[in-house]
Design an enzyme around this catalytic site. Sequence first.
Site, short mmCIF file in Angstrom:
data_model
loop_
_atom_site.label_atom_id
_atom_site.label_comp_id
_atom_site.label_asym_id
_atom_site.label_seq_id
_atom_site.Cartn_x
_atom_site.Cartn_y
_atom_site.Cartn_z
N ARG A 26 -3.72 -1.10 -6.54
CA ARG A 26 -2.93 -2.34 -6.55
C ARG A 26 -3.35 -3.15 -7.77
O ARG A 26 -4.39 -2.88 -8.37
CB ARG A 26 -3.17 -3.14 -5.27
CG ARG A 26 -4.61 -3.56 -5.11
CD ARG A 26 -4.85 -4.24 -3.79
NE ARG A 26 -6.25 -4.10 -3.45
CZ ARG A 26 -6.77 -4.31 -2.25
NH1 ARG A 26 -6.00 -4.63 -1.25
NH2 ARG A 26 -8.05 -4.18 -2.04
N GLY A 72 -6.55 -10.00 7.87
CA GLY A 72 -6.30 -10.55 9.19
C GLY A 72 -5.50 -9.59 10.05
O GLY A 72 -5.45 -9.73 11.26
N ARG A 115 -3.05 3.30 8.56
CA ARG A 115 -3.37 2.13 7.73
C ARG A 115 -2.21 1.15 7.71
O ARG A 115 -1.08 1.53 7.50
CB ARG A 115 -3.64 2.61 6.29
CG ARG A 115 -4.43 3.89 6.22
CD ARG A 115 -4.47 4.47 4.81
NE ARG A 115 -5.10 3.60 3.84
CZ ARG A 115 -5.16 3.87 2.54
NH1 ARG A 115 -4.61 4.97 2.07
NH2 ARG A 115 -5.76 3.02 1.73
N TYR A 142 11.71 -33.03 -23.53
CA TYR A 142 10.29 -32.88 -23.28
C TYR A 142 9.95 -33.22 -21.83
O TYR A 142 10.74 -33.84 -21.12
CB TYR A 142 9.46 -33.80 -24.21
CG TYR A 142 9.66 -35.27 -23.93
CD1 TYR A 142 8.87 -35.93 -22.98
CD2 TYR A 142 10.62 -36.00 -24.61
CE1 TYR A 142 9.07 -37.27 -22.70
CE2 TYR A 142 10.83 -37.35 -24.34
CZ TYR A 142 10.05 -37.97 -23.38
OH TYR A 142 10.24 -39.29 -23.09
N MET A 157 -4.47 -5.42 11.20
CA MET A 157 -5.29 -4.35 11.77
C MET A 157 -6.14 -3.63 10.73
O MET A 157 -5.69 -3.37 9.62
CB MET A 157 -4.40 -3.33 12.47
CG MET A 157 -5.20 -2.44 13.37
SD MET A 157 -4.34 -0.93 13.82
CE MET A 157 -4.66 0.08 12.39
N CYS A 184 8.67 -38.40 -17.05
CA CYS A 184 7.29 -38.87 -17.13
C CYS A 184 6.68 -39.08 -15.74
O CYS A 184 5.60 -39.64 -15.61
CB CYS A 184 7.19 -40.14 -17.96
SG CYS A 184 8.11 -41.52 -17.24
N SER A 218 13.95 -41.70 -20.03
CA SER A 218 12.80 -40.97 -19.51
C SER A 218 12.87 -41.08 -17.99
O SER A 218 12.87 -42.19 -17.45
CB SER A 218 11.51 -41.58 -20.04
OG SER A 218 10.41 -40.92 -19.44
N ARG A 240 5.58 -48.14 -22.47
CA ARG A 240 6.37 -48.79 -21.43
C ARG A 240 5.90 -50.23 -21.26
O ARG A 240 4.69 -50.48 -21.12
CB ARG A 240 6.22 -48.05 -20.10
CG ARG A 240 7.01 -48.71 -18.99
CD ARG A 240 6.89 -47.99 -17.69
NE ARG A 240 5.57 -48.14 -17.11
CZ ARG A 240 5.18 -47.56 -15.97
NH1 ARG A 240 6.01 -46.75 -15.34
NH2 ARG A 240 3.97 -47.75 -15.51
N LYS A 260 0.84 -1.20 0.00
CA LYS A 260 0.00 0.00 0.00
C LYS A 260 0.87 1.25 0.00
O LYS A 260 0.65 2.16 -0.79
CB LYS A 260 -0.91 -0.03 1.24
CG LYS A 260 -2.06 0.94 1.17
CD LYS A 260 -2.92 0.87 2.44
CE LYS A 260 -3.73 -0.41 2.50
NZ LYS A 260 -4.33 -0.63 3.84
N HIS A 264 -9.18 -41.62 -2.40
CA HIS A 264 -9.34 -42.35 -3.66
C HIS A 264 -10.18 -41.53 -4.64
O HIS A 264 -9.80 -41.33 -5.79
CB HIS A 264 -10.00 -43.71 -3.39
CG HIS A 264 -10.26 -44.50 -4.63
ND1 HIS A 264 -11.48 -44.47 -5.27
CD2 HIS A 264 -9.46 -45.32 -5.35
CE1 HIS A 264 -11.40 -45.25 -6.35
NE2 HIS A 264 -10.20 -45.78 -6.41
P1 ADP Z 1 -7.80 -1.94 3.58
O1 ADP Z 1 -6.41 -2.39 3.41
O2 ADP Z 1 -8.62 -2.80 4.47
O3 ADP Z 1 -8.45 -1.64 2.26
P2 ADP Z 1 -7.30 0.87 3.86
O4 ADP Z 1 -6.09 1.29 4.61
O5 ADP Z 1 -7.21 0.92 2.40
O6 ADP Z 1 -7.73 -0.56 4.37
O7 ADP Z 1 -8.48 1.78 4.35
C1 ADP Z 1 -9.82 1.47 4.09
C2 ADP Z 1 -10.56 2.67 3.60
O8 ADP Z 1 -10.45 3.75 4.50
C3 ADP Z 1 -10.05 3.24 2.29
O9 ADP Z 1 -10.57 2.56 1.20
C4 ADP Z 1 -10.60 4.63 2.33
O10 ADP Z 1 -11.93 4.64 1.90
C5 ADP Z 1 -10.54 4.96 3.79
N1 ADP Z 1 -9.36 5.81 4.04
C6 ADP Z 1 -8.11 5.41 4.35
N2 ADP Z 1 -7.30 6.49 4.47
C7 ADP Z 1 -8.05 7.57 4.20
C8 ADP Z 1 -7.79 8.96 4.15
N3 ADP Z 1 -6.58 9.45 4.36
N4 ADP Z 1 -8.81 9.78 3.84
C9 ADP Z 1 -10.04 9.27 3.62
N5 ADP Z 1 -10.37 7.98 3.65
C10 ADP Z 1 -9.38 7.13 3.94
MG MG Z 2 -7.85 -0.44 0.97
#
Ligand code: ADP
Ligand code: MG
Length: 873
Positions: free
Chosen positions: A336, A101, A92, A850, A103, A830, A763, A616, A22, A454
Amino acid sequence: MSKFIFSFENGDGKNKQLLGGKGANLCEMKKIGLPVPDGFTITTEACTAYYTNGEKLGDAMEGEVFEYIHALEAKMDKTFGSTEDPLLVSVRSGAAISMPGMMDTVLNLGLNDDAVIGLARLTDNERFAYDCYRRFIQMFSDVVLEIQKFHFDRVLEKMKKDRGAEKDIDLTAEDLKELVSLFKDIVQKQTKKPFPQEPKVQLLMAIEAVFRSWNNNRAIIYRNLNNIPHDIGTAVNVQSMVFGNMGDTSGTGVAFTRNPSTGENKVFGEFLMNAQGEDVVAGIRTPQPVLELEKVMPDVYKEFMSTLETLEHHYLDMQDVEFTIERNKLYFLQTRTGKRTAMAAMKIAVDMVNDGIISKEEAIMRVDPKQIDALLHPTFDEVALEEATLISKGLPASPGAASGRVYFHSEDVVAQKEKGVQTILVRTETSPEDIEGMIAAEGIVTARGGMTSHAAVVARGMGKCCVAGCGDVRVDEVNKVFYVYGQPYNEGDFISVDGNTGSIYEGQLNTREVELSGDFGVFMSWADEIRTLGIRTNADNPRDAKQAVEFGAEGIGLCRTEHMFFDENRIGIVREMIVSQSTEEREEALAKLLPFQKEDFIGIFEVMQERPVTIRLLDPPLHEFLPHLDEDIQKLSEEMKIDFKELKQTIEELKEFNPMLGHRGCRLAITYPEIYEMQARAIFEAVAHVVKEDKFIPALEVMIPLVGHEKELSLLRELVAQTAVEVLGENDVTLDYKIGTMIEVPRAALIADTIATHADFFSFGTNDLTQMTLGFSRDDAGKFIGEYVQKEVFARDPFESIDINGVGRLMKMAKELGRSVKPDLKLGICGEHGGEPSSIEFCHELGFNYVSCSPYRVPIARLAAAQAAIRTK
Ligand code: ADP
Ligand code: MG
Ligand code: MG
């Protein structure tokens, strides 16, 4: 002093290891001039340092954080905690490899009792300010203070009820103010401390929470499941907030630059006006399709669409973005590479080459060979799936999709098939007696058994869809009914089985058939242009051979002659041959088998035409063909007119303690040359037949299995060659054919130069070679291999992916020794490994001619071979 933080302007957008996915992409977007709110990334190295430092941030890191906060304040002309114009940020998480999984994001950090007044005054919108504050307390309490969500939800729901408010947005500023105060009380009560008011404290707490979340249970389990190392840490992104919840000219959404399920080149996504963060995915209101933004905000829409194009051209791949609009101004918060279905992956790759965006080589590298499997099997129509009623879920044991009537016994399935009825075979578990039913059924469901049961193994081999281990299903084969929590499904009822997902559904669902032409055909033809490794198939009958040729096989690398022995009409003769007491008796039985074998080979040659076919000679231990139950022995004794006791004794005598290391392969023919002689006769008679009747010349390769000593090979080569001279002479046919051997006994690899003087080809039978090199029984190693992989003794199961440092060394040595005496010695593989991408790459590097694999893995192998060629260029 090491540097722990990079601003989005200065971070290296290519360095995902350091900045997380990210963070790196935020830096990259900033660099190419896209509207990204300012901020900074705390590196994955900081996370590692936090752990080595006894789970403390430490003064140096804290100092650096505040330095960057000050810089951000200066840049934004806002101040943390200000009653005039407060700086608010999001915190984030983001590891190098995207990882659910960890935060969740905290938004609106920096708000407190003072700052909220500033925010209200500044925006002239008290309702908005308090909405942000109450959201912040909720999120911070959940992810940082780890207070359970329901405490807050309960208060919110009660307030809505009391005020007669239907949705969150119906609450007034006064309501929200009161809510904030109630929320703060919850925090006081749950943590025995007031809600932290100091923004700097809030920030440090949130950063620590992200680092801590790297090691929460969910994250650890996810890493174990996906082979992600535990020591690479996560980055933290601190970013100034933009607000999609500032009224009717604001909003937030997510979009893909192309359709991720079909690959269609059309932007796909959703947005929601007057909303924040993940409201879109949380389903609090129904979002609108993103293309409708054109009607709501035409200018923003234009900028949005052109930015998506910029992004795609920059990353040269389909992107998945998150965006927010604050009072008509567009911001990008994430991009991404978009996840996509196999079908979409293929279409996008082909479209991008056709549009000159990427090269064929890049397109080839884009598609994961493992994904291809999904394209070779039918799938259920997506619309049909949405409306279907799920019965149960098991393991996706073998891909594909099929509907049919439920039957519980193989004979019934076969009988229905004869009447043209499509069936699903449902059993507690399957056994070798169910083979015919498994062939006749459209799909297979078992209540017990795992991915290597199986049912699973056989179904995958046949390319038939199978769901195994449906724990909720209780099968009553006797009364011909199965139950799911008391609900009965009777013989004759329709069900639908999805082997791609492991789901079973009620009724008949429409399927989408396999499409081998179109984008798939174009894409695979590029793979064929690029690869240098030949791709053959393991096929024992004309049906499999035909399927493999359709999938692009260029020959047969392994045709096992014994699989033909199990047929109902033949097994009796095979048994007769085995229990024969004299050579004459045995020859008599073999003479009866010969026409069957000949017929089989003719069938295979006719499918393969002039493509190479490696046959074979008999390989497995003989007792595999014999009955073991008294009643079956009794039956055989009657048929053969042998005394029961005598027969039983013969069978006992044939038993071996370790049959895989026993009297099998070429060893059988050293003792009973007449067996190979018959097989050779059948092969060359088949050749003579097709040469005369079908007017083509087959490219025959006869393969002697389990050779360890050169003399084994020279003796049997002589036998085969002699038979060829006779049979071809009788028929007045000439043929250029090859005789070679499997390299599967380590001794053969060690003396490969001597072996090569008697062989036209090698082979590598890597299943046995692995078994004998490691001393791991193929049939028993399953019980402990898992532990070996878990404890990283082997990175992967050596029966699945070649053990390059051990078995691989023997292969390399055999190749070098073999080619030192015969530079053009033909080399192939093979074993099961022949269809596994990293093993294929290894074979490519060794300069093999091959690889040979089961029909359904042929396209995977074609792609993997092309990728290997590109990688080693
Ligand atoms: P995840 O990895 O779960 O997608 P993100 O870090 O992308 O989590 O955050 C989830 C959402 O929070 C983002 O899609 C966006 O909508 C909102 N968000 C994150 N940072 C900001 C920001 N600086 N301003 C406004 N919205 C934000
Ligand atoms: Mg996101
Ligand atoms: Mg999320």
